[in-house]
Enzyme design. Structure first.
Site, PDB file in Angstrom:
ATOM      1  N   HIS A  52      -7.242  -4.810  10.161  1.00  0.00           N
ATOM      2  CA  HIS A  52      -7.129  -4.705   8.698  1.00  0.00           C
ATOM      3  C   HIS A  52      -5.626  -5.285   8.272  1.00  0.00           C
ATOM      4  O   HIS A  52      -4.846  -5.423   9.078  1.00  0.00           O
ATOM      5  CB  HIS A  52      -7.097  -3.360   8.399  1.00  0.00           C
ATOM      6  CG  HIS A  52      -6.155  -2.456   8.946  1.00  0.00           C
ATOM      7  ND1 HIS A  52      -6.202  -1.318   9.978  1.00  0.00           N
ATOM      8  CD2 HIS A  52      -4.599  -2.214   8.342  1.00  0.00           C
ATOM      9  CE1 HIS A  52      -4.894  -0.695   9.957  1.00  0.00           C
ATOM     10  NE2 HIS A  52      -4.044  -1.396   9.275  1.00  0.00           N
ATOM     11  N   ASN A 112      -7.730  -2.982  14.296  1.00  0.00           N
ATOM     12  CA  ASN A 112      -9.101  -3.475  13.921  1.00  0.00           C
ATOM     13  C   ASN A 112      -9.285  -4.610  12.927  1.00  0.00           C
ATOM     14  O   ASN A 112     -10.254  -4.900  12.436  1.00  0.00           O
ATOM     15  CB  ASN A 112      -9.875  -2.157  13.234  1.00  0.00           C
ATOM     16  CG  ASN A 112      -9.065  -1.749  11.930  1.00  0.00           C
ATOM     17  OD1 ASN A 112      -8.128  -2.405  11.409  1.00  0.00           O
ATOM     18  ND2 ASN A 112      -9.593  -0.798  11.376  1.00  0.00           N
ATOM     19  N   ASP A 119       0.653  -1.136  -0.112  1.00  0.00           N
ATOM     20  CA  ASP A 119      -0.050  -0.190  -0.082  1.00  0.00           C
ATOM     21  C   ASP A 119       0.852   1.141  -0.092  1.00  0.00           C
ATOM     22  O   ASP A 119       2.059   1.161   0.288  1.00  0.00           O
ATOM     23  CB  ASP A 119      -1.076   0.032   1.089  1.00  0.00           C
ATOM     24  CG  ASP A 119      -0.375  -0.572   2.427  1.00  0.00           C
ATOM     25  OD1 ASP A 119       0.829  -0.276   2.449  1.00  0.00           O
ATOM     26  OD2 ASP A 119      -1.010  -0.908   3.431  1.00  0.00           O
ATOM     27  N   GLU A 176      -9.856  -2.016   5.068  1.00  0.00           N
ATOM     28  CA  GLU A 176     -10.329  -1.725   6.471  1.00  0.00           C
ATOM     29  C   GLU A 176     -11.607  -2.627   6.574  1.00  0.00           C
ATOM     30  O   GLU A 176     -12.316  -3.312   5.532  1.00  0.00           O
ATOM     31  CB  GLU A 176     -10.880  -0.179   6.581  1.00  0.00           C
ATOM     32  CG  GLU A 176      -9.804   0.763   6.631  1.00  0.00           C
ATOM     33  CD  GLU A 176      -9.267   1.016   7.701  1.00  0.00           C
ATOM     34  OE1 GLU A 176      -9.425   0.013   8.400  1.00  0.00           O
ATOM     35  OE2 GLU A 176      -8.610   2.113   7.827  1.00  0.00           O
TER      36      GLU A 176
HETATM   37  C1  GLP Z   1      -0.711   0.079   8.616  1.00  0.00           C
HETATM   38  C2  GLP Z   1      -0.090  -0.646   7.194  1.00  0.00           C
HETATM   39  C3  GLP Z   1      -0.284  -2.234   7.387  1.00  0.00           C
HETATM   40  C4  GLP Z   1       0.215  -2.535   8.954  1.00  0.00           C
HETATM   41  C5  GLP Z   1      -0.560  -1.895   9.918  1.00  0.00           C
HETATM   42  C6  GLP Z   1       0.053  -2.209  11.272  1.00  0.00           C
HETATM   43  O1  GLP Z   1      -1.877   0.390   8.460  1.00  0.00           O
HETATM   44  N1  GLP Z   1      -0.884  -0.445   6.049  1.00  0.00           N
HETATM   45  O2  GLP Z   1      -0.011  -3.033   6.441  1.00  0.00           O
HETATM   46  O3  GLP Z   1       0.097  -4.121   9.122  1.00  0.00           O
HETATM   47  O4  GLP Z   1      -0.081  -0.704   9.656  1.00  0.00           O
HETATM   48  O5  GLP Z   1       1.362  -1.567  11.662  1.00  0.00           O
HETATM   49  P1  GLP Z   1       2.286  -1.979  12.747  1.00  0.00           P
HETATM   50  O6  GLP Z   1       2.951  -2.989  12.253  1.00  0.00           O
HETATM   51  O7  GLP Z   1       3.145  -0.590  12.877  1.00  0.00           O
HETATM   52  O8  GLP Z   1       1.454  -2.142  14.056  1.00  0.00           O
END
Ligand code: GLP
Length: 233
Positions: free
Chosen positions: A135, A133, A66, A140
């Protein structure tokens, strides 16, 4: 879906590194890669291994999951910047693709991204993190399990969670859930008690309200998580 419990963040990263290195050494590999804090140590381990001459990424192609809409690659909050700084500029991957959040025509950018994945032969190995949440990538709650790369409006929960990195745009381009489910192998990483609720939801009912729950239907998906993230099991 198989769960591998590890002791902590370091062992989660080591385990993921080992699997990636094995795959990279075996065959040309198309990977889908995440951002966020979860894979940070994994990237630095892979870079170290490369610098020590222990791995060659010249037959590896990467696709990022993304990117925010409206952030240029030079912006430190962009996922382009993150990937370049933590991984891409240090290693010799043959090609790396990240959605262009600055594209004039975002719909076209999404369709082009899907075509690039198809043209490269599809994703062999997708590495995922998980949002609080449930995702995955930026899909989402409520996103169709059939979705392909698309523009998403980020939820208030996600914006709040990611605000620790600074103020973020409220839209992003993300691979869809359908795109991710086509990956031949998926590894989801989770560490720390802040992921415990998301993992519990993910193992519950398979519903579009919990995007990661779809992974229960994948034929080769492994969760590597530490005890804190698995504390409700
Ligand atoms: C963002 C990214 C996800 C990732 C999530 C969790 O939303 N788009 O790909 O898995 O954050 O991030 P973290 O690893 O910092 O908890």
């Amino acid at each position: 879906m198989r769960i591998t419990e590890v002791a902590n963040y370091t062992s989660m990263s080591e385990k993921a590194e080992k699997i990636i290195l094995r795959e990279v050494r075996e065959r040309p590999l198309i990977m889908a890669l995440p951002t966020g804090s979860t894979p940070e140590m994994l990237y630095s381990m892979l870079v170290e291994e490369y610098k020590r001459g222990k791995v060659n990424f010249s037959e590896v192609v990467t696709f990022n999951l993304d990117e925010y809409v409206g952030l240029s690659p030079a912006n430190p909050n962009s996922y382009h910047y993150y990937m370049n700084e933590r991984f891409l500029k240090h290693v010799n991957v043959s090609e790396s693709y990240i959605p262009d959040g600055m594209a004039q025509d975002l719909e076209k950018e999404c369709a082009d991204y899907e075509n690039k994945i198809k043209r490269e032969g599809g994703i062999d190995l997708a590495i995922l993190g998980i949002g609080g949440n449930g995702h995955i990538a930026f899909n989402e709650p409520g996103t169709s399990f059939e979705s392909r790369t698309h523009v998403v409006k980020l939820s208030a929960d996600t914006l709040k969670e990611n605000s620790r990195f600074g103020e973020m745009p409220n839209r992003a381009i993300t691979m869809g859930i359908g795109t991710l489910m086509c990956a031949r192998k998926i590894i989801l990483l989770a560490s720390g008690k802040k992921k415990a609720r998301a993992l519990k939801m993910m193992m519950g009912a398979i519903t579009e309200e919990v995007p990661a729950s779809v992974l229960q239907k994948h034929s080769d998906c492994k969760i590597i998580a530490d005890g804190e993230a698995l504390r409700f099991f």
